[in-house]
Design a protein around this motif. Structure first.
Motif, mmCIF file in Angstrom:
data_model
loop_
_atom_site.group_PDB
_atom_site.id
_atom_site.type_symbol
_atom_site.label_atom_id
_atom_site.label_comp_id
_atom_site.label_asym_id
_atom_site.label_seq_id
_atom_site.Cartn_x
_atom_site.Cartn_y
_atom_site.Cartn_z
ATOM 1 N N PHE A 1 14.359 2.118 7.458
ATOM 2 C CA PHE A 1 15.156 3.290 7.826
ATOM 3 C C PHE A 1 15.803 3.995 6.633
ATOM 4 O O PHE A 1 16.249 5.135 6.767
ATOM 5 C CB PHE A 1 16.250 2.892 8.825
ATOM 6 C CG PHE A 1 15.698 2.533 10.174
ATOM 7 C CD1 PHE A 1 15.319 3.532 11.052
ATOM 8 C CD2 PHE A 1 15.534 1.203 10.547
ATOM 9 C CE1 PHE A 1 14.787 3.212 12.296
ATOM 10 C CE2 PHE A 1 15.002 0.876 11.790
ATOM 11 C CZ PHE A 1 14.621 1.883 12.658
ATOM 12 N N GLY A 2 15.867 3.338 5.487
ATOM 13 C CA GLY A 2 16.576 3.939 4.356
ATOM 14 C C GLY A 2 15.681 4.295 3.189
ATOM 15 O O GLY A 2 15.781 5.374 2.617
ATOM 16 N N LEU A 3 14.788 3.375 2.849
ATOM 17 C CA LEU A 3 14.001 3.567 1.635
ATOM 18 C C LEU A 3 12.856 4.541 1.845
ATOM 19 O O LEU A 3 12.078 4.411 2.785
ATOM 20 C CB LEU A 3 13.420 2.221 1.180
ATOM 21 C CG LEU A 3 14.367 1.357 0.367
ATOM 22 C CD1 LEU A 3 13.797 -0.031 0.213
ATOM 23 C CD2 LEU A 3 14.614 1.973 -0.998
ATOM 24 N N GLU A 4 12.760 5.501 0.961
ATOM 25 C CA GLU A 4 11.630 6.426 0.977
ATOM 26 C C GLU A 4 10.837 6.231 -0.313
ATOM 27 O O GLU A 4 11.366 5.734 -1.308
ATOM 28 C CB GLU A 4 12.130 7.877 1.076
ATOM 29 C CG GLU A 4 12.849 8.208 2.380
ATOM 30 C CD GLU A 4 11.968 8.059 3.628
ATOM 31 O OE1 GLU A 4 10.734 8.107 3.507
ATOM 32 O OE2 GLU A 4 12.538 7.864 4.725
ATOM 33 N N ALA A 5 9.598 6.671 -0.281
ATOM 34 C CA ALA A 5 8.744 6.524 -1.464
ATOM 35 C C ALA A 5 9.352 7.228 -2.677
ATOM 36 O O ALA A 5 9.136 6.816 -3.818
ATOM 37 C CB ALA A 5 7.362 7.091 -1.169
ATOM 38 N N SER A 6 10.141 8.290 -2.419
ATOM 39 C CA SER A 6 10.732 9.043 -3.535
ATOM 40 C C SER A 6 11.710 8.195 -4.351
ATOM 41 O O SER A 6 12.066 8.559 -5.468
ATOM 42 C CB SER A 6 11.449 10.286 -3.002
ATOM 43 O OG SER A 6 12.402 9.889 -2.040
ATOM 44 N N ALA A 7 12.140 7.048 -3.803
ATOM 45 C CA ALA A 7 13.072 6.178 -4.532
ATOM 46 C C ALA A 7 12.363 5.352 -5.610
ATOM 47 O O ALA A 7 13.011 4.776 -6.478
ATOM 48 C CB ALA A 7 13.770 5.242 -3.553
ATOM 49 N N ILE A 8 11.042 5.299 -5.561
ATOM 50 C CA ILE A 8 10.290 4.430 -6.478
ATOM 51 C C ILE A 8 10.241 5.040 -7.878
ATOM 52 O O ILE A 8 9.814 6.189 -8.038
ATOM 53 C CB ILE A 8 8.863 4.181 -5.939
ATOM 54 C CG1 ILE A 8 8.936 3.455 -4.589
ATOM 55 C CG2 ILE A 8 8.030 3.390 -6.941
ATOM 56 C CD1 ILE A 8 7.614 3.374 -3.850
ATOM 57 N N THR A 9 10.682 4.278 -8.869
ATOM 58 C CA THR A 9 10.714 4.807 -10.245
ATOM 59 C C THR A 9 9.817 4.045 -11.204
ATOM 60 O O THR A 9 9.467 4.568 -12.252
ATOM 61 C CB THR A 9 12.141 4.769 -10.833
ATOM 62 O OG1 THR A 9 12.485 3.396 -11.120
ATOM 63 C CG2 THR A 9 13.170 5.366 -9.889
ATOM 64 N N ALA A 10 9.479 2.787 -10.883
ATOM 65 C CA ALA A 10 8.689 1.995 -11.835
ATOM 66 C C ALA A 10 7.801 1.002 -11.089
ATOM 67 O O ALA A 10 8.164 0.525 -10.012
ATOM 68 C CB ALA A 10 9.604 1.233 -12.787
ATOM 69 N N THR A 11 6.629 0.751 -11.681
ATOM 70 C CA THR A 11 5.681 -0.205 -11.110
ATOM 71 C C THR A 11 5.157 -1.101 -12.236
ATOM 72 O O THR A 11 4.783 -0.609 -13.302
ATOM 73 C CB THR A 11 4.493 0.540 -10.458
ATOM 74 O OG1 THR A 11 5.008 1.408 -9.452
ATOM 75 C CG2 THR A 11 3.496 -0.421 -9.847
ATOM 76 N N VAL A 12 5.143 -2.395 -11.957
ATOM 77 C CA VAL A 12 4.639 -3.373 -12.924
ATOM 78 C C VAL A 12 3.557 -4.187 -12.216
ATOM 79 O O VAL A 12 3.748 -4.608 -11.071
ATOM 80 C CB VAL A 12 5.768 -4.319 -13.394
ATOM 81 C CG1 VAL A 12 5.243 -5.382 -14.357
ATOM 82 C CG2 VAL A 12 6.908 -3.535 -14.032
ATOM 83 N N CYS A 13 2.406 -4.368 -12.874
ATOM 84 C CA CYS A 13 1.357 -5.236 -12.310
ATOM 85 C C CYS A 13 0.968 -6.260 -13.358
ATOM 86 O O CYS A 13 0.611 -5.894 -14.488
ATOM 87 C CB CYS A 13 0.139 -4.407 -11.899
ATOM 88 S SG CYS A 13 -1.233 -5.418 -11.289
ATOM 89 N N ALA A 14 1.027 -7.525 -13.012
ATOM 90 C CA ALA A 14 0.684 -8.620 -13.924
ATOM 91 C C ALA A 14 1.393 -8.464 -15.271
ATOM 92 O O ALA A 14 0.800 -8.659 -16.333
ATOM 93 C CB ALA A 14 -0.835 -8.684 -14.117
ATOM 94 N N GLY A 15 2.660 -8.119 -15.214
ATOM 95 C CA GLY A 15 3.482 -8.033 -16.422
ATOM 96 C C GLY A 15 3.300 -6.753 -17.219
ATOM 97 O O GLY A 15 3.999 -6.523 -18.205
ATOM 98 N N ARG A 16 2.371 -5.909 -16.806
ATOM 99 C CA ARG A 16 2.120 -4.654 -17.527
ATOM 100 C C ARG A 16 2.831 -3.505 -16.806
ATOM 101 O O ARG A 16 2.688 -3.355 -15.589
ATOM 102 C CB ARG A 16 0.610 -4.412 -17.577
ATOM 103 C CG ARG A 16 0.216 -3.193 -18.374
ATOM 104 C CD ARG A 16 -1.299 -3.130 -18.493
ATOM 105 N NE ARG A 16 -1.698 -1.915 -19.180
ATOM 106 C CZ ARG A 16 -2.915 -1.384 -19.070
ATOM 107 N NH1 ARG A 16 -3.832 -1.983 -18.327
ATOM 108 N NH2 ARG A 16 -3.218 -0.276 -19.727
ATOM 109 N N VAL A 17 3.564 -2.715 -17.564
ATOM 110 C CA VAL A 17 4.307 -1.602 -16.959
ATOM 111 C C VAL A 17 3.346 -0.426 -16.761
ATOM 112 O O VAL A 17 2.789 0.098 -17.725
ATOM 113 C CB VAL A 17 5.498 -1.175 -17.843
ATOM 114 C CG1 VAL A 17 6.311 -0.089 -17.138
ATOM 115 C CG2 VAL A 17 6.375 -2.378 -18.168
#
Ligand SMILES: [Zn+2]
Length: 459
Positions: free
Chosen positions: A413-429
């Motif tokens: 109910f609160g979080l929207e995709a627009s809140a996403i600022t960073a993604t890390v996969c297997a330690g790689r930014v």
């Protein structure tokens, strides 16, 4: 790298919310987590990333997707609007996939991978079709995934719908791609499974054996695929009973319902994904549970195709393994979770249906178990020592108390995709401060627009 001043939502078996938390990444794993002051004192030398109070969650996993579908966005489908699911296949998807060249396959995948990185989805299980560009198509997608830095399990969907030459080409593409993975086997590991070494970029790419759906596969083709997949130690990835038409076809062809037909053909098992299972009987649900087969749920797609609502809670009660995919919809898994949360309530006229914590379980714990079929040494979907360093950062200021227990409802109910600022996969930014670090999104979008326009002309 030491991530400091993060609000860590660990998920996992004993979920915690660590305010002013810190997380140490070594290689592709989480090496330690705790409070910022503790870890800063322990690891004074580590390179710091100040999360400035952002919420950090395990990155999302998508259990069933189609990178090849990206060019369908905004496409005018010629002729009268489809009135049922077989017409949607014939008029939209089986025209689009035939129009794709290998370059289209690459850009269609890249577009989806940009979307995945932007939305914190680090692991995707893809199901690919491009009947006029079969050979090498999985290599092209694997290259795109490597470029993105994303973890992907790939397969080519074998079908009889385009004639025997393409059936054979689809089988060969699955075999060829799997063999190229198996060459990277770690000799110490048990043979017969397409596992890879845990180090290096190769380890992020896995494979399965793709089949389109019972309604486009003969018994002979199923048996050829079984022989090939057995040799390679692979399970299957197939659409199952997405629409009633699949059941009607199976009963016509074999006198059996789809799950029983596939079980008798040796297709089911704990390494097989049966996508959808919207129209399954009690007996079929029992067989899914008995064989340990994975079912994936894609509510946005099911609503869009008007095929029905999968009996997810009944399957879970019967002990079926169920994960959450997106069937080629956006790689915002929060959106898929919201759809799952809502549609079961409406369909059953019961606000108790599909509670938030169950949606969360499907998206994280269950999808993480499914990912282990392809990456057996990896723990995804949780923040803990030794788990994969797959993270998403969210700029989220809760306006009501946030706890480990009520996180699902903040997410729904609160979080929207627009809140996403960073993604890390297997330690790689892969993305930081909303800037993509591995993919040139503007150039990809520009080339995709050109290629999609040409593909539309061919349709
Ligand atoms: Zn699908």
């Amino acid at each position: 790298m030491l991530i400091t001043h993060a609000r860590l939502a660990t998920l996992g078996a004993a979920p915690r919310l660590i305010d002013d938390g810190a997380l140490l990444i070594k290689g592709d794993r989480i090496a330690a987590l705790g409070t910022a002051s503790e870890l800063a004192a322990h690891y004074p030398e580590a390179e710091r990333w100040n999360a400035a109070g952002q919420l950090v969650l395990p990155a999302a996993i998508c259990a069933h997707t189609h990178f090849y579908g990206a060019f369908a966005r905004g496409m005018a489908v010629p002729g009268e609007p489809a009135t049922n699911f077989p017409q949607i296949l014939e008029r939209l998807w089986w025209r689009l996939d035939k129009a794709l060249t290998l370059e289209d396959v690459r850009y269609s995948a890249l577009v989806c991978l940009v979307d995945a990185v932007r939305h914190g989805t680090s692991t995707l299980i893809d199901h690919h079709a491009s009947p006029n560009a079969i050979d090498g198509s999985l290599d092209v997608i694997a290259e795109a995934a490597r470029q993105a830095g994303i973890r992907a399990c790939l397969c080519y969907e074998v079908t009889d719908r385009d004639g025997p030459r393409r059936t054979q080409a689809g089988i060969s593409e699955n075999i060829r791609f799997a063999q190229s993975k198996i060459q990277n086997y770690h000799p110490a590991r048990p043979s017969g499974q397409a596992r890879e070494q845990s180090e290096g970029p190769e380890s992020k790419i896995a494979c399965s054996f793709g089949l389109h759906a019972s309604l486009t596969l003969s018994d002979e083709t199923l048996s050829d695929c079984l022989a090939a997949a057995k040799d390679l130690g692979l399970g299957f990835h197939i659409h199952v009973a997405e629409d009633q038409a699949d059941q009607e076809d199976s009963l016509r062809k074999s006198g059996k319902r789809v799950i029983h037909r596939l079980a008798d053909a040796g297709i089911l098992g704990p390494r097989t994904i049966a996508a959808h299972c919207v129209h399954v009987s009690e007996g079929e649900i029992e067989q899914l549970a008995a064989t340990g087969t994975w079912v994936t749920h894609q509510p946005r797609s099911n609503m869009n195709n008007a095929v029905g609502v999968a009996p997810v809670e009944a399957m879970l009660r019967a002990g079926v393994n169920v994960g959450l995919g997106n069937d080629g919809f956006s790689n915002q898994m929060f959106a898929e979770m919201k759809a799952a949360y809502l549609v079961h309530k409406l369909a059953r006229h019961d606000p108790r249906a599909m509670p938030g914590d169950l949606v969360m379980q499907l998206a994280y714990a269950d999808n993480a178990r499914l990912a282990q079929v392809f990456w057996p040494d990896l723990r995804l979907g949780e923040l803990s020592e030794g788990a994969a360093a797959d993270l998403v950062f969210l700029d989220y200021q809760p306006t009501t108390p946030l706890t480990a227990g009520n996180l699902p409802w903040h997410l729904l109910f609160g979080l929207e995709a627009s809140a996403i600022t960073a993604t890390v996969c297997a330690g790689r930014v892969l993305m930081r401060d909303r800037r993509l670090l591995t993919l040139d999104d503007e150039a990809i979008a520009a080339r995709s627009r050109e290629l999609a326009a040409l593909a539309w002309q061919r349709i």
